[in-house]
Write a protein that holds these residues in place. Sequence first.
Motif, short mmCIF file in Angstrom:
data_model
loop_
_atom_site.label_atom_id
_atom_site.label_comp_id
_atom_site.label_asym_id
_atom_site.label_seq_id
_atom_site.Cartn_x
_atom_site.Cartn_y
_atom_site.Cartn_z
N SER A 364 123.07 96.02 51.02
CA SER A 364 124.65 95.82 51.29
C SER A 364 125.25 94.66 51.07
O SER A 364 126.12 94.03 50.45
CB SER A 364 125.10 96.58 52.50
OG SER A 364 124.30 97.88 52.46
N ILE A 365 124.42 93.59 51.89
CA ILE A 365 124.86 92.16 51.78
C ILE A 365 124.77 91.65 50.33
O ILE A 365 125.58 90.82 50.00
CB ILE A 365 124.10 91.27 52.86
CG1 ILE A 365 124.45 91.79 54.26
CG2 ILE A 365 124.34 89.86 52.78
CD1 ILE A 365 123.74 91.28 55.30
N GLY A 366 123.59 91.88 49.82
CA GLY A 366 123.39 91.38 48.55
C GLY A 366 124.44 91.70 47.50
O GLY A 366 124.66 90.91 46.58
N GLU A 367 124.91 93.04 47.72
CA GLU A 367 125.95 93.41 46.59
C GLU A 367 127.12 92.53 46.90
O GLU A 367 128.02 92.39 46.00
CB GLU A 367 126.26 94.84 46.83
CG GLU A 367 127.20 95.56 45.79
CD GLU A 367 127.52 96.91 46.25
OE1 GLU A 367 128.61 97.43 45.44
OE2 GLU A 367 126.39 97.72 46.75
N GLU A 368 127.57 92.28 48.04
CA GLU A 368 128.82 91.59 48.34
C GLU A 368 128.67 89.99 48.33
O GLU A 368 129.92 89.24 48.13
CB GLU A 368 129.53 92.00 49.66
CG GLU A 368 129.79 93.58 49.19
CD GLU A 368 130.88 94.20 50.34
OE1 GLU A 368 131.16 93.59 51.38
OE2 GLU A 368 131.57 95.20 50.09
N LEU A 369 127.67 89.56 48.59
CA LEU A 369 127.16 88.28 48.84
C LEU A 369 126.47 87.70 47.70
O LEU A 369 126.42 86.46 47.39
CB LEU A 369 126.65 87.71 50.12
CG LEU A 369 127.90 87.79 51.23
CD1 LEU A 369 127.00 87.27 52.62
CD2 LEU A 369 128.89 87.28 51.04
N GLY A 370 125.88 88.58 46.90
CA GLY A 370 125.24 88.04 45.80
C GLY A 370 123.67 87.53 46.09
O GLY A 370 123.11 87.40 47.31
N LEU A 371 122.91 87.13 45.27
CA LEU A 371 121.81 86.53 45.32
C LEU A 371 121.99 85.47 46.15
O LEU A 371 120.93 84.88 46.75
CB LEU A 371 121.05 86.36 43.80
CG LEU A 371 119.53 85.82 43.92
CD1 LEU A 371 118.81 86.92 44.37
CD2 LEU A 371 119.24 85.42 42.26
N ILE A 372 122.69 84.57 45.84
CA ILE A 372 122.92 83.16 46.66
C ILE A 372 122.79 83.56 48.43
O ILE A 372 122.22 82.90 49.09
CB ILE A 372 124.22 82.56 46.61
CG1 ILE A 372 124.07 82.13 44.80
CG2 ILE A 372 124.44 81.32 47.27
CD1 ILE A 372 125.25 81.39 44.32
N GLY A 373 123.77 84.75 48.67
CA GLY A 373 124.01 85.02 49.85
C GLY A 373 122.53 85.53 50.52
O GLY A 373 122.13 85.36 51.60
N VAL A 374 121.81 86.40 49.69
CA VAL A 374 120.60 86.87 50.23
C VAL A 374 119.71 85.66 50.43
O VAL A 374 118.70 85.62 51.10
CB VAL A 374 120.01 87.73 49.03
CG1 VAL A 374 118.63 88.23 49.56
CG2 VAL A 374 120.69 89.21 49.11
#
Length: 469
Positions: A364-374
């Motif tokens: 869920s976080i990866g969808e909205e924050l992308g690979l950079i967020g993950v």
Amino acid sequence: MSAGVTRQTPPTDAVSTDTAVVRALKRIRVPQTQRNRELFLLIFAFAINGSALVLVQLGALKAIDWTFLVYCGGLTALVLALHIVLRLLARDADPFVVPIATLLTGLGLAMIYRIDLALKLHGWEAASTRQLAWAGIALVGAIAIVVLLRNYRVLFRYTYVSGLAGVVLLLLPLIPGLGTDANADVWVSFGIFSFQPGEIAKILLAIFFAGYLVRTREALTSVGTRFLGITWPRARELGPLLVIWLVSLGIIVVQRDLGTGLLIFGMFVAMLYVATGKTSWVLIGVVLAALGAFLASRVLPYVGGRFANWLDAFNPEIIERPGGSYQLVQGIFGLAQGGLVGTGLGQGRPYITPLSQSDYILPSIGEELGLIGVFAILCLYMVFASRGIRIGLAGQDDFGKLLATGLSFTIALQVFIMVGGVTRIIPLTGLTTPFLAAGGSSLVANWLIVALLLRISDAVRSRPRVVIG
């Protein structure tokens, strides 16, 4: 007296003056560099968490709801209260542990809140409301540990009591009337209140493992048979490892909880390696884990289904069947949708994945924050685990060293199991992503681990130092 030798006694006034100076120097508080650094990092974490909540509201509601922000402000006040307690009672504690835990908890709460907004859940039905309440309880528990547990070595006296309590907690869901109708028998219910006792059991078992290994390390490190350049333990020393292996298999078979069984066994093997320094224990542990996984996949339909979902996730027949890989595939598609920079907080559709606020919080976080967020979140976990292991390696005593290392490795292993599961690196298990995922018992247990690491690190840093010169 010999000629040319004169014995001089310092004046009484000089001695008393020196003593007074020494006492005055002892009363001077060294500037709390660690706590000042912690405060700066906490302000940074508060800013990120607050910005995440505002962006979620603007993306999903096109407006700002101050009510939820005020409630989160109460959580911020509890974190500041923990910081003040550390300034007063544990001023040498590690300055990175609390800010990292705060940032991860806040980001997880923001994403859970975002999913609740999409599903139009309000009040106590909303997972974010319950998560906020549990976060408050977790912080109060962490403060209580720091205040009451002045000397963590006291836990060494309760080695076997902790082990017995941990086993009892693991068995609680099997008691008729307490267990719930979940996929795995890991929850207990008391009316409207439900709890996962295995989360607290892992802390108690870590205390038991640390105390037990301190007492039996000499026997475990005795000379064994040397083969292939490695000194292998004797057969009689394999008993504890085999017992833990059988207990882990029992958890998987009886409670249908693959994650907890793997976590407990992995924690024991890691602490065993730290206690003995023998690579043979790790190799034996890996072989036993692989053997247990193979046997479970062949004998238990529950585990076999997890392996089928992992190996052939995109098979339409497996996707559509009950308990199939639909959830896994949706999570992978969500990560792919996020790409490098994500869709933006409040702009994606993570809620279409089942259990997107708990088991699949990372996609869920990866969808909205992308690979950079993950990657940023994984880096936070890496720093948290490395600080905990560093605390253990710098420990004054074997018990503190093993306890800090075991607790830190538990967090790291849990992250690996969950991230590997949702990204299809390994089969998915029923654990939660520490600090991020919705789940009160997990959040409380992880903040208690934070408190224990703070106490151990304060004892390590504040030990007497010899100044030369």
